[in-house]
Design a protein around this motif. Structure first.
Motif, PDB file in Angstrom:
ATOM      1  N   GLY A 174      16.347 -15.368 -21.780  1.00  0.00           N
ATOM      2  CA  GLY A 174      15.433 -15.589 -20.660  1.00  0.00           C
ATOM      3  C   GLY A 174      15.482 -17.004 -20.140  1.00  0.00           C
ATOM      4  O   GLY A 174      14.461 -17.577 -19.794  1.00  0.00           O
ATOM      5  N   GLY A 175      16.661 -17.572 -20.076  1.00  0.00           N
ATOM      6  CA  GLY A 175      16.811 -18.969 -19.717  1.00  0.00           C
ATOM      7  C   GLY A 175      16.631 -19.293 -18.257  1.00  0.00           C
ATOM      8  O   GLY A 175      16.887 -20.403 -17.851  1.00  0.00           O
ATOM      9  N   GLY A 176      16.189 -18.365 -17.444  1.00  0.00           N
ATOM     10  CA  GLY A 176      15.983 -18.648 -16.036  1.00  0.00           C
ATOM     11  C   GLY A 176      17.252 -18.467 -15.228  1.00  0.00           C
ATOM     12  O   GLY A 176      18.221 -17.855 -15.668  1.00  0.00           O
ATOM     13  N   THR A 177      17.236 -19.045 -14.032  1.00  0.00           N
ATOM     14  CA  THR A 177      18.379 -18.930 -13.125  1.00  0.00           C
ATOM     15  C   THR A 177      19.535 -19.783 -13.625  1.00  0.00           C
ATOM     16  O   THR A 177      19.367 -20.622 -14.506  1.00  0.00           O
ATOM     17  N   GLY A 178      20.679 -19.566 -13.020  1.00  0.00           N
ATOM     18  CA  GLY A 178      21.835 -20.384 -13.362  1.00  0.00           C
ATOM     19  C   GLY A 178      21.559 -21.861 -13.143  1.00  0.00           C
ATOM     20  O   GLY A 178      21.955 -22.705 -13.953  1.00  0.00           O
ATOM     21  N   ALA A 179      20.871 -22.197 -12.056  1.00  0.00           N
ATOM     22  CA  ALA A 179      20.545 -23.594 -11.769  1.00  0.00           C
ATOM     23  C   ALA A 179      19.604 -24.150 -12.836  1.00  0.00           C
ATOM     24  O   ALA A 179      19.768 -25.295 -13.279  1.00  0.00           O
ATOM     25  N   GLN A 180      18.640 -23.360 -13.270  1.00  0.00           N
ATOM     26  CA  GLN A 180      17.716 -23.814 -14.318  1.00  0.00           C
ATOM     27  C   GLN A 180      18.450 -23.999 -15.640  1.00  0.00           C
ATOM     28  O   GLN A 180      18.200 -24.960 -16.372  1.00  0.00           O
ATOM     29  N   ARG A 185      21.620 -24.762 -15.987  1.00  0.00           N
ATOM     30  CA  ARG A 185      22.445 -25.967 -15.863  1.00  0.00           C
ATOM     31  C   ARG A 185      21.583 -27.222 -15.981  1.00  0.00           C
ATOM     32  O   ARG A 185      21.981 -28.200 -16.628  1.00  0.00           O
ATOM     33  N   ALA A 186      20.397 -27.196 -15.379  1.00  0.00           N
ATOM     34  CA  ALA A 186      19.502 -28.350 -15.454  1.00  0.00           C
ATOM     35  C   ALA A 186      19.059 -28.587 -16.901  1.00  0.00           C
ATOM     36  O   ALA A 186      19.015 -29.734 -17.367  1.00  0.00           O
ATOM     37  N   ARG A 187      18.761 -27.508 -17.617  1.00  0.00           N
ATOM     38  CA  ARG A 187      18.378 -27.646 -19.024  1.00  0.00           C
ATOM     39  C   ARG A 187      19.539 -28.198 -19.840  1.00  0.00           C
ATOM     40  O   ARG A 187      19.358 -29.096 -20.668  1.00  0.00           O
ATOM     41  N   ALA A 188      20.738 -27.675 -19.622  1.00  0.00           N
ATOM     42  CA  ALA A 188      21.909 -28.152 -20.354  1.00  0.00           C
ATOM     43  C   ALA A 188      22.142 -29.639 -20.074  1.00  0.00           C
ATOM     44  O   ALA A 188      22.462 -30.407 -20.987  1.00  0.00           O
ATOM     45  N   ASP A 189      21.961 -30.054 -18.829  1.00  0.00           N
ATOM     46  CA  ASP A 189      22.135 -31.463 -18.474  1.00  0.00           C
ATOM     47  C   ASP A 189      21.066 -32.309 -19.145  1.00  0.00           C
ATOM     48  O   ASP A 189      21.360 -33.386 -19.689  1.00  0.00           O
ATOM     49  N   LEU A 190      19.824 -31.845 -19.158  1.00  0.00           N
ATOM     50  CA  LEU A 190      18.738 -32.565 -19.815  1.00  0.00           C
ATOM     51  C   LEU A 190      19.033 -32.742 -21.302  1.00  0.00           C
ATOM     52  O   LEU A 190      18.888 -33.834 -21.859  1.00  0.00           O
ATOM     53  N   VAL A 191      19.464 -31.671 -21.942  1.00  0.00           N
ATOM     54  CA  VAL A 191      19.795 -31.727 -23.375  1.00  0.00           C
ATOM     55  C   VAL A 191      20.916 -32.742 -23.607  1.00  0.00           C
ATOM     56  O   VAL A 191      20.849 -33.560 -24.532  1.00  0.00           O
TER      57      VAL A 191
END
Length: 109
Positions: free
Chosen positions: A6-12, A14-20
């Motif tokens: 349930g990780g959200g949209t592709g953009a979300q 990617r944003a989470r991966a970038d934040l991590v």
């Protein structure tokens, strides 16, 4: 990076991966602290710090009520954190293991 349900949209995602990746790349605790100050509201930082303060106490075997008395975190929240420690994504367990292996790194802030 591990995929989450349930990780959200592709953009979300990617944003989470970038934040991590950015958090993992910061050079020291002071840089992480400054980043969190810029990224989060004081209430968000306080909530995260409160949650983290519960984890070592759970690991030490303290009761939910004792943890509430020490930290002020609600017994319900302590229970939710305990469920994540036991069956979550493994982040709390990894952080606890790191804390045990590198105690000086967790006391210098």
């Amino acid at each position: 990076m591990k995929q989450r349900d349930g990780g959200g949209t592709g953009a979300q995602q990617r944003a989470r991966a970038d934040l991590v990746a950015v958090l993992a790349a910061l050079p020291d605790p002071d840089a992480v602290d400054a980043f969190l100050d810029d990224l989060c509201t004081p209430a968000e930082i306080e909530a995260m710090a409160d949650r983290w303060s519960v984890v070592p106490l759970l690991a030490d075997g303290m009761s939910y009520r004792q943890i509430h008395d020490v930290t002020g975190v609600s017994v319900t929240t302590v229970g939710r954190i305990a469920r994540c420690v036991e069956g979550g994504a493994g982040g709390y367990r990894a952080a606890l293991a790191h804390r045990r292996e590198h105690p000086a790194a967790t006391t210098s802030a």
